[in-house]
Design a protein around this motif. Structure first.
Motif, PDB file in Angstrom:
ATOM      1  N   LEU A   1     -23.383  -1.159 -31.035  1.00  0.00           N
ATOM      2  CA  LEU A   1     -23.657  -0.685 -29.689  1.00  0.00           C
ATOM      3  C   LEU A   1     -22.618   0.360 -29.269  1.00  0.00           C
ATOM      4  N   ALA A   2     -21.339   0.089 -29.582  1.00  0.00           N
ATOM      5  CA  ALA A   2     -20.267   1.025 -29.231  1.00  0.00           C
ATOM      6  C   ALA A   2     -20.433   2.359 -29.949  1.00  0.00           C
ATOM      7  N   VAL A   3     -20.929   2.316 -31.182  1.00  0.00           N
ATOM      8  CA  VAL A   3     -21.202   3.554 -31.926  1.00  0.00           C
ATOM      9  C   VAL A   3     -22.278   4.360 -31.205  1.00  0.00           C
ATOM     10  N   GLY A   4     -23.319   3.671 -30.718  1.00  0.00           N
ATOM     11  CA  GLY A   4     -24.378   4.351 -29.978  1.00  0.00           C
ATOM     12  C   GLY A   4     -23.857   5.005 -28.713  1.00  0.00           C
ATOM     13  N   VAL A   5     -22.983   4.294 -27.984  1.00  0.00           N
ATOM     14  CA  VAL A   5     -22.370   4.862 -26.781  1.00  0.00           C
ATOM     15  C   VAL A   5     -21.586   6.116 -27.137  1.00  0.00           C
ATOM     16  N   ASP A   6     -20.788   6.018 -28.203  1.00  0.00           N
ATOM     17  CA  ASP A   6     -19.919   7.132 -28.598  1.00  0.00           C
ATOM     18  C   ASP A   6     -20.725   8.370 -28.979  1.00  0.00           C
ATOM     19  N   MET A   7     -21.874   8.180 -29.613  1.00  0.00           N
ATOM     20  CA  MET A   7     -22.717   9.315 -29.988  1.00  0.00           C
ATOM     21  C   MET A   7     -23.056  10.190 -28.776  1.00  0.00           C
ATOM     22  N   VAL A   8     -23.336   9.519 -27.656  1.00  0.00           N
ATOM     23  CA  VAL A   8     -23.760  10.232 -26.454  1.00  0.00           C
ATOM     24  C   VAL A   8     -22.577  10.779 -25.675  1.00  0.00           C
ATOM     25  N   VAL A   9     -21.564   9.943 -25.425  1.00  0.00           N
ATOM     26  CA  VAL A   9     -20.465  10.394 -24.568  1.00  0.00           C
ATOM     27  C   VAL A   9     -19.628  11.473 -25.244  1.00  0.00           C
ATOM     28  N   GLN A  10     -19.507  11.389 -26.581  1.00  0.00           N
ATOM     29  CA  GLN A  10     -18.727  12.399 -27.293  1.00  0.00           C
ATOM     30  C   GLN A  10     -19.379  13.766 -27.179  1.00  0.00           C
ATOM     31  N   SER A  11     -20.689  13.811 -27.332  1.00  0.00           N
ATOM     32  CA  SER A  11     -21.383  15.095 -27.235  1.00  0.00           C
ATOM     33  C   SER A  11     -21.341  15.656 -25.814  1.00  0.00           C
ATOM     34  N   ALA A  12     -21.114  14.779 -24.825  1.00  0.00           N
ATOM     35  CA  ALA A  12     -21.023  15.218 -23.429  1.00  0.00           C
ATOM     36  C   ALA A  12     -19.590  15.544 -23.023  1.00  0.00           C
ATOM     37  N   GLY A  13     -18.659  15.457 -23.986  1.00  0.00           N
ATOM     38  CA  GLY A  13     -17.272  15.798 -23.686  1.00  0.00           C
ATOM     39  C   GLY A  13     -16.448  14.669 -23.103  1.00  0.00           C
ATOM     40  N   PHE A  14     -16.945  13.417 -23.244  1.00  0.00           N
ATOM     41  CA  PHE A  14     -16.206  12.243 -22.776  1.00  0.00           C
ATOM     42  C   PHE A  14     -15.656  11.470 -23.977  1.00  0.00           C
ATOM     43  N   VAL A  15     -14.712  10.594 -23.715  1.00  0.00           N
ATOM     44  CA  VAL A  15     -14.245   9.655 -24.729  1.00  0.00           C
ATOM     45  C   VAL A  15     -14.433   8.247 -24.174  1.00  0.00           C
ATOM     46  N   GLN A  16     -14.609   7.271 -25.065  1.00  0.00           N
ATOM     47  CA  GLN A  16     -14.763   5.896 -24.597  1.00  0.00           C
ATOM     48  C   GLN A  16     -13.469   5.106 -24.784  1.00  0.00           C
ATOM     49  N   PHE A  17     -13.197   4.281 -23.812  1.00  0.00           N
ATOM     50  CA  PHE A  17     -12.037   3.396 -23.784  1.00  0.00           C
ATOM     51  C   PHE A  17     -12.625   2.006 -24.021  1.00  0.00           C
ATOM     52  N   LEU A  18     -12.546   1.496 -25.282  1.00  0.00           N
ATOM     53  CA  LEU A  18     -13.233   0.263 -25.681  1.00  0.00           C
ATOM     54  C   LEU A  18     -12.312  -0.946 -25.620  1.00  0.00           C
ATOM     55  N   SER A  19     -12.835  -2.041 -25.060  1.00  0.00           N
ATOM     56  CA  SER A  19     -12.044  -3.275 -25.002  1.00  0.00           C
ATOM     57  C   SER A  19     -12.936  -4.491 -25.200  1.00  0.00           C
ATOM     58  N   ASN A  20     -12.336  -5.571 -25.727  1.00  0.00           N
ATOM     59  CA  ASN A  20     -13.032  -6.827 -26.025  1.00  0.00           C
ATOM     60  C   ASN A  20     -12.482  -7.938 -25.142  1.00  0.00           C
ATOM     61  N   THR A  21     -13.372  -8.745 -24.541  1.00  0.00           N
ATOM     62  CA  THR A  21     -12.907  -9.816 -23.654  1.00  0.00           C
ATOM     63  C   THR A  21     -12.894 -11.194 -24.301  1.00  0.00           C
ATOM     64  N   SER A  22     -13.571 -11.353 -25.438  1.00  0.00           N
ATOM     65  CA  SER A  22     -13.692 -12.671 -26.084  1.00  0.00           C
ATOM     66  C   SER A  22     -14.176 -13.732 -25.099  1.00  0.00           C
ATOM     67  N   GLU A  23     -15.114 -13.347 -24.241  1.00  0.00           N
ATOM     68  CA  GLU A  23     -15.742 -14.245 -23.258  1.00  0.00           C
ATOM     69  C   GLU A  23     -14.773 -14.743 -22.179  1.00  0.00           C
TER      70      GLU A  23
END
Length: 352
Positions: free
Chosen positions: A83-105
């Motif tokens: 899912l994060a890869v899919g997000v990155d495909m879109v935001v990267q092409s739009a000139g954004f970067v993603q700040f990814l974090s995991n909560t472990s519930e």
């Protein structure tokens, strides 16, 4: 305080100090004595002030940050990595970067990482909420005008957008497929019962079992952690039943992989001695041995849709909540034993 954003001036007034003193505290300056720092910090906590580091760094130029926050509940599950890869495909092409974090519930961890992301001035947030998340947890972001898209798990009442999958329909299709292969005692394995996704997939399983005349039995619903270890545990409990099932719809692919592991540990072969269907269709599903029959959700596609929706709302300036439900489809492979051929479901329903 009202829902309006708390400012440095508000902090200064409440603490009885100057605006410049508050700024020095925020910068961690040694020029501020410890008692003043403690007092100002306490006021900031009480008023719910969030220091926007990104805005502070960019204030001179008047620019906006180009950061998208992405918070998921279980990054050990490859679904969320895809899912994060899919997000990155879109935001990267739009000139954004993603700040990814995991909560472990963990709800506490979720609050911490979102607060940290706000400090860095995120333009928007994509989140798969941790179990037990309340709609009110996202009220501060909505009040601050930060677009939020919940993905995989919806959050009714939060006034945020969502990208979800057709969970109930997918479960119905999977159970009907198992029935066409002659299975009557079909289990539902894995998942936390207090999540919307579990409730939707279980509802589809239940409806299909009843519609087929096979009946619904609570004994065949075996909740466990939605993980590979949870699948091992669930199939172990299923195999210990006096009248054990012959097939299972698993909450997700991770549980299905664990179920296959647990079967092999008992010298039972998935797809031959017991039918297994997963839910998600992660990349590993097609290369597993046996290849996993599963309900395809397309995690990368969900990530892309969530990112596209978020960017649309960022550009709009004033986001309006929107819900997208993506279609799913059953991908038949070896783990369900489909090579044995179908039976007449209608005839079986009449006999049940």
């Amino acid at each position: 305080m009202s829902d309006k954003r708390v400012t440095v001036i508000d902090i200064a007034k409440a603490a009885g100090v100057s605006k410049s003193t508050v700024s020095l505290v925020l910068q961690g300056s040694p020029l501020v004595n410890e008692s003043t720092r403690t007092k100002v910090s306490a006021v900031m906590r009480d008023l719910g002030y969030v220091y926007n580091r990104g805005a502070a760094n960019l204030r001179q130029t008047g620019s906006k940050t180009r950061i998208i926050g992405v918070v998921v509940n279980d990054l050990t599950n490859s679904f969320f990595a895809e899912l994060a890869v899919g997000v990155d495909m879109v935001v990267q092409s739009a000139g954004f970067v993603q700040f990814l974090s995991n909560t472990s519930e963990s709800i506490d961890r979720q609050r911490e990482v979102i607060a940290s992301m706000r400090e860095h001035g995120i333009s928007g947030l994509i989140v798969s909420p941790a179990r037990g998340t309340a709609a009110a947890d996202f009220k501060p972001l909505v009040a601050a005008g930060i677009p939020v898209v919940a993905v995989v798990r919806g959050l009714p009442g939060a006034r945020i957008s969502s990208v979800l999958s057709a969970n109930m329909e997918g479960a119905i299709e999977a159970v009907r497929h198992l029935a066409t292969l002659g299975h009557k005692r079909i289990a539902f394995m894995g998942g936390f019962a207090n999540t919307e996704v579990f409730r939707e997939r279980l509802a589809g399983y239940r409806q299909a079992m009843e519609d087929l005349g096979l009946g619904f039995s609570e004994d065949l619903v075996i909740a466990s952690a939605p993980s590979r270890a949870g699948g091992v545990d669930a199939v172990g409990r299923a195999m210990a039943m006096p009248d054990r099932p012959t097939a299972a719809l698993c909450f997700n692919d991770a549980v299905a992989f664990g179920a296959c592991d647990g079967l092999r540990a008992r010298r039972l072969e998935p797809g031959e001695d017991f039918a297994v269907i997963g839910f998600d269709d992660v990349i590993e599903a097609g290369t597993a041995v046996p290849a996993l029959t599963t309900v395809a959700v397309d995690p990368q596609g969900m990530g892309r849709r969530a990112a596209q929706l978020l960017l649309k709302q960022i550009n709009a300036g004033k986001p309006e909540p929107e819900t997208i439900v993506t279609a799913v489809r059953l991908v038949v492979r070896e783990s369900c034993g489909a090579h044995r051929g179908p039976v007449d479901v209608e005839q079986m329903r009449k006999k049940a």
